[in-house]
Design an enzyme around this catalytic site. Structure first.
Site, PDB file in Angstrom:
ATOM      1  CG  ASP A  78      -7.453  -2.300  -2.885  1.00 50.08           C
ATOM      2  OD1 ASP A  78      -7.943  -1.381  -2.216  1.00 50.08           O
ATOM      3  OD2 ASP A  78      -6.284  -2.709  -2.734  1.00 50.08           O
ATOM      4  CG  HIS A  84      -6.084  -1.976   0.747  1.00 45.92           C
ATOM      5  ND1 HIS A  84      -5.467  -1.616  -0.438  1.00 45.92           N
ATOM      6  CD2 HIS A  84      -5.337  -1.387   1.735  1.00 45.92           C
ATOM      7  CE1 HIS A  84      -4.413  -0.855  -0.180  1.00 45.92           C
ATOM      8  NE2 HIS A  84      -4.312  -0.708   1.129  1.00 45.92           N
ATOM      9  CB  SER A  92      -0.970  -0.086   1.186  1.00 45.24           C
ATOM     10  OG  SER A  92      -1.986   0.856   1.072  1.00 45.24           O
TER      11      SER A  92
HETATM   12  C1  MLT Z   1      -1.381   5.946  -0.375  1.00 47.58           C
HETATM   13  O1  MLT Z   1      -1.819   6.963   0.113  1.00 47.58           O
HETATM   14  O2  MLT Z   1      -0.185   5.668  -0.476  1.00 47.58           O
HETATM   15  C2  MLT Z   1      -2.373   4.966  -0.911  1.00 47.58           C
HETATM   16  O3  MLT Z   1      -3.559   5.591  -1.153  1.00 47.58           O
HETATM   17  C3  MLT Z   1      -2.573   3.788  -0.054  1.00 47.58           C
HETATM   18  C4  MLT Z   1      -2.713   4.087   1.413  1.00 47.58           C
HETATM   19  O4  MLT Z   1      -3.805   4.302   1.932  1.00 47.58           O
HETATM   20  O5  MLT Z   1      -1.714   4.078   2.075  1.00 47.58           O
END
Ligand code: MLT
Length: 206
Positions: A154, A185, A104
């Site tokens: 996701d 996710h 992520s």
């Molecule tokens: C981010 O902000 O890097 C992506 O949207 C994934 C997350 O929630 O970390």
């Protein structure tokens, strides 16, 4: 010293074994993926940094202004800082292959680093990445081994964005494998198995 740019868990690799970097997701820390990292490759060293920006107390590697909207100036800052950190750890273990994986937000900082400096990693695993920007092509992407994983439902890092990244990486010469599940996710076992195979397969370009 650049090795201290982030608070991190660090274990040295055994002789000739890889050094594996692990990058946690939003709200995680240096402990989130360290156990997983330790199971992936026998004898590997581990470097697991903690993100140094906070969103309502949740650690991340760069700022965003809303879900899915990155602060591109902060991403550029964070990318250069992480490159310096990785280069310093690489230099301490020269001759060892270097692998990296992230989940992520961790996949996104790793993607930003890798797209700018593909030569820093022999192998990369991007678990639920979301690259919102148009990357610049880099000649050293050619032949690099990249695993990309995703969930088709996701809501945070949507599958069409991941699909676009997979196509972009392939179009620019990377050797891409993917593992896509029907869920959201969450990390599923198939992704972890794919990551372990990715890190234990034939040796890629150095
Ligand atoms: C981010 O902000 O890097 C992506 O949207 C994934 C997350 O929630 O970390």
């Amino acid at each position: 010293m650049s090795k201290d740019l982030y608070q991190a868990l660090v274990h040295a690799p055994q002789p000739a074994r890889p050094l594996v970097f692990a990058f946690h997701g939003t709200g995680g820390d240096e402990h989130q993926l360290v156990e997983l990292a330790g199971t992936l490759v026998a004898g590997a060293g581990i470097v697991s940094p903690r993100g140094d920006v906070f969103e309502m107390g949740a650690a991340r590697f760069f700022r965003r202004t809303a879900e899915g909207i990155y602060d591109m100036e902060d991403l550029a800052r964070a990318t250069d800082k992480m490159i310096a950190f990785i280069e310093a750890h690489r230099a301490s273990h020269s001759g060892h292959p270097v692998y990296g994986f992230g989940y992520s937000n961790g996949a996104n900082i790793l993607a930003a680093v890798f797209l700018k400096r593909p030569d820093l990693f022999e192998r990369v695993g991007l678990l639920h990445p979301m690259v919102t920007w148009e990357p610049d092509a880099h000649p050293k992407l050619v032949g690099r081994k990249v695993l990309v994983t995703a969930g088709r439902r996701d809501p945070i890092t949507p599958w069409p964005m991941t699909e676009r990244l997979i196509s972009w990486l392939s179009d620019h010469g990377a050797e891409v494998t993917s593992d896509v599940h029907e869920g959201g996710h969450e990390l599923r076992n198939s992704e972890l198995t794919a990551l372990a195979s990715h890190f234990n397969g034939d040796v890629g370009p150095g």
